[in-house]
Design a protein around this motif. Structure first.
Motif, short mmCIF file in Angstrom:
data_model
loop_
_atom_site.label_atom_id
_atom_site.label_comp_id
_atom_site.label_asym_id
_atom_site.label_seq_id
_atom_site.Cartn_x
_atom_site.Cartn_y
_atom_site.Cartn_z
N GLU A 1 7.54 14.44 0.49
CA GLU A 1 7.62 13.00 0.27
C GLU A 1 7.44 12.24 1.59
O GLU A 1 6.71 11.24 1.64
N GLU A 2 8.09 12.69 2.66
CA GLU A 2 7.95 12.06 3.97
C GLU A 2 6.51 12.17 4.46
O GLU A 2 5.95 11.19 4.97
N ASP B 1 0.82 -1.21 0.00
CA ASP B 1 0.00 0.00 0.00
C ASP B 1 0.86 1.26 0.00
O ASP B 1 0.53 2.24 -0.65
N VAL B 2 1.95 1.22 0.73
CA VAL B 2 2.82 2.39 0.83
C VAL B 2 3.63 2.56 -0.45
O VAL B 2 3.97 3.68 -0.83
N LYS B 3 3.89 1.47 -1.17
CA LYS B 3 4.65 1.56 -2.42
C LYS B 3 3.93 2.37 -3.48
O LYS B 3 4.57 2.93 -4.37
N VAL B 4 2.60 2.46 -3.39
CA VAL B 4 1.85 3.21 -4.40
C VAL B 4 2.15 4.71 -4.35
O VAL B 4 1.72 5.46 -5.23
N ARG C 1 14.74 4.26 -1.36
CA ARG C 1 14.44 5.44 -0.55
C ARG C 1 13.27 5.15 0.39
O ARG C 1 13.28 5.57 1.55
N LEU C 2 12.29 4.41 -0.08
CA LEU C 2 11.13 4.07 0.74
C LEU C 2 11.54 3.24 1.95
O LEU C 2 11.07 3.48 3.07
N ARG C 3 12.41 2.26 1.77
CA ARG C 3 12.87 1.43 2.89
C ARG C 3 13.54 2.30 3.96
O ARG C 3 13.28 2.16 5.14
N GLU C 4 14.40 3.20 3.51
CA GLU C 4 15.09 4.09 4.45
C GLU C 4 14.10 5.04 5.13
O GLU C 4 14.21 5.31 6.32
N MET C 5 13.14 5.53 4.38
CA MET C 5 12.15 6.44 4.93
C MET C 5 11.28 5.73 5.97
O MET C 5 10.96 6.31 7.02
N LEU C 6 10.91 4.49 5.70
CA LEU C 6 10.10 3.74 6.66
C LEU C 6 10.87 3.51 7.96
O LEU C 6 10.31 3.62 9.04
#
Length: 190
Positions: free
Chosen positions: A121-122, A84-87, A94-99
């Motif tokens: 983005e965050e 869901d967050v990948k959308v 970057r998403l992995r690091e942000m999570l």
């Protein structure tokens, strides 16, 4: 264990004492040491802040205030949450690091500050994360103590129901800031 013995010697009841430990293994070790001190000490509750927060979330008023159920997401649900967050379209690396950043922020109560997220983005990823979690009704570990602590801070009468006269914490420094805030909040006399 000596603190528990001293409290019991001073007239405290086992039900008036809770010992918080940083991990399930530490809880088992503490329970063994308490049982070795005798029947009364053996009846003292030893628990992790995570398990304690889940128990509080089982309370209907706490659950209604938080808007979630007292259950951690199952691994398969966590996978759906990530999908869901990948959308959001953020690069997967970057998403992995942000999570990781967002999870740490929740466990350290950073999300209580209005300016903790810097980029759009965050904000977008955090919003998608919270929306997905709200849809599932469950919680993820990094936000558990955070949600319960916020609920109890906002409703002092509800918090009063969960105050424990004597709270002892083993390895306090190993707890997240949210778990530290929770155990501080429910400590009554000592």
């Amino acid at each position: 264990v000596n603190c528990v013995s001293a409290l019991l010697a001073d007239g405290a009841e086992p039900g008036d004492i809770v010992v918080f430990c940083a991990s399930p293994d530490a809880v088992q070790s503490m329970r063994g040491m308490l049982h070795a001190k005798g029947e009364q000490a053996g009846r003292v509750c030893a628990i992790t802040p995570r398990e304690f927060a889940l128990r509080l979330l089982e309370n209907e008023r706490v659950s209604a205030n938080v808007g979630r159920k007292a259950r951690l997401l199952a691994p398969f649900e966590f996978d759906f949450l990530l999908e869901d967050v990948k959308v959001t379209g953020v690069n997967p690396k970057r998403l992995r690091e942000m999570l990781k950043f967002l999870y740490k922020g929740m466990s350290q109560l950073s999300d209580w500050e209005s300016d903790w997220l810097v980029t759009t983005e965050e904000e977008m990823v955090f919003s998608a994360l919270k929306e997905s979690l709200g849809f599932t009704g469950g919680v993820i570990e990094p936000e558990l103590s955070n949600l319960v602590t916020r609920c109890l801070r906002e409703d002092s009468r509800l918090c009063d129901q969960f105050v424990i006269p004597h709270v002892l914490v083993d390895d306090y420094q190993l707890l997240s800031r949210a778990s530290q805030a929770l155990v501080n909040l429910i400590a009554g006399q000592s």
